[in-house]
Design a protein around this motif. Sequence first.
Motif, mmCIF file in Angstrom:
data_model
loop_
_atom_site.group_PDB
_atom_site.id
_atom_site.type_symbol
_atom_site.label_atom_id
_atom_site.label_comp_id
_atom_site.label_asym_id
_atom_site.label_seq_id
_atom_site.Cartn_x
_atom_site.Cartn_y
_atom_site.Cartn_z
ATOM 1 N N PRO A 61 0.782 -1.241 0.000
ATOM 2 C CA PRO A 61 0.000 0.000 0.000
ATOM 3 C C PRO A 61 0.813 1.291 0.000
ATOM 4 C CG PRO A 61 -0.880 -1.535 1.607
ATOM 5 C CD PRO A 61 0.382 -2.133 1.085
ATOM 6 N N ILE A 62 1.901 1.342 0.740
ATOM 7 C CA ILE A 62 2.683 2.583 0.782
ATOM 8 C C ILE A 62 3.327 2.852 -0.572
ATOM 9 C CG2 ILE A 62 4.732 3.663 1.783
ATOM 10 C CD1 ILE A 62 3.922 2.382 4.431
ATOM 11 N N PHE A 95 -6.528 -4.743 -0.899
ATOM 12 C CA PHE A 95 -5.630 -5.101 0.194
ATOM 13 C C PHE A 95 -6.438 -5.885 1.219
ATOM 14 C CE2 PHE A 95 -3.299 -3.982 4.155
ATOM 15 C CZ PHE A 95 -2.068 -4.501 3.816
ATOM 16 N N ASP A 96 -5.951 -7.029 1.633
ATOM 17 C CA ASP A 96 -6.650 -7.910 2.564
ATOM 18 C C ASP A 96 -6.872 -7.218 3.909
ATOM 19 O OD1 ASP A 96 -7.727 -10.167 3.813
ATOM 20 O OD2 ASP A 96 -5.746 -10.917 4.359
ATOM 21 N N ILE A 103 -1.364 -6.077 10.976
ATOM 22 C CA ILE A 103 -0.287 -5.075 10.984
ATOM 23 C C ILE A 103 -0.535 -4.044 12.081
ATOM 24 C CG2 ILE A 103 0.746 -3.169 9.681
ATOM 25 C CD1 ILE A 103 0.282 -4.900 7.137
ATOM 26 N N VAL A 104 -1.770 -3.562 12.172
ATOM 27 C CA VAL A 104 -2.098 -2.566 13.204
ATOM 28 C C VAL A 104 -1.972 -3.187 14.591
ATOM 29 C CG1 VAL A 104 -3.921 -1.085 14.127
ATOM 30 C CG2 VAL A 104 -3.562 -1.215 11.660
ATOM 31 N N ARG A 105 -2.458 -4.407 14.751
ATOM 32 C CA ARG A 105 -2.372 -5.092 16.048
ATOM 33 C C ARG A 105 -0.907 -5.278 16.447
ATOM 34 N NH1 ARG A 105 -5.926 -8.716 18.898
ATOM 35 N NH2 ARG A 105 -7.370 -8.386 17.190
ATOM 36 N N PHE A 119 -12.940 -2.771 14.409
ATOM 37 C CA PHE A 119 -11.943 -2.654 13.331
ATOM 38 C C PHE A 119 -12.359 -3.601 12.213
ATOM 39 C CE2 PHE A 119 -8.108 -3.239 10.978
ATOM 40 C CZ PHE A 119 -7.375 -2.087 11.152
ATOM 41 N N ARG A 120 -12.801 -3.034 11.101
ATOM 42 C CA ARG A 120 -13.256 -3.862 9.969
ATOM 43 C C ARG A 120 -12.449 -3.599 8.743
ATOM 44 N NH1 ARG A 120 -19.734 -4.145 10.562
ATOM 45 N NH2 ARG A 120 -19.699 -4.412 12.768
#
Length: 120
Positions: A61-62, A95-96, A103-105, A119-120
Amino acid sequence: MILMRILRITWILLRYRLDRNISEHARSYWMLPVLLLVKLIPAREKNPAVAARRALEDLGPIFIKFGQMLSTRRDLFSDELSDELQKLQDRVPPFDPLTARDIVRQSLGDRFESDFSNFR
């Protein structure tokens, strides 16, 4: 972790042979031995412009966002490369969301549950 990311980025750059997008006058003498070795790797994509877009998609994504930004600068690139980068604006594979959540977790650790009620 950082070393693995650098190796992954390098592998994708080599696999798509993005050296083909470097103009002849922009190449430095110190790059010549490296570029000669890289030419031994078969290109995954024949068209260098398509290879650049697909490499950015594979990098995540980046890098897609970076490609979207570059797509607005048609004065910097050939028309063919600019057209391929333009495809990053609205024709990007999804993006899955589970990967995003992981990644956030991983970044937030214990704070994840308290910072996000949903968080969805």
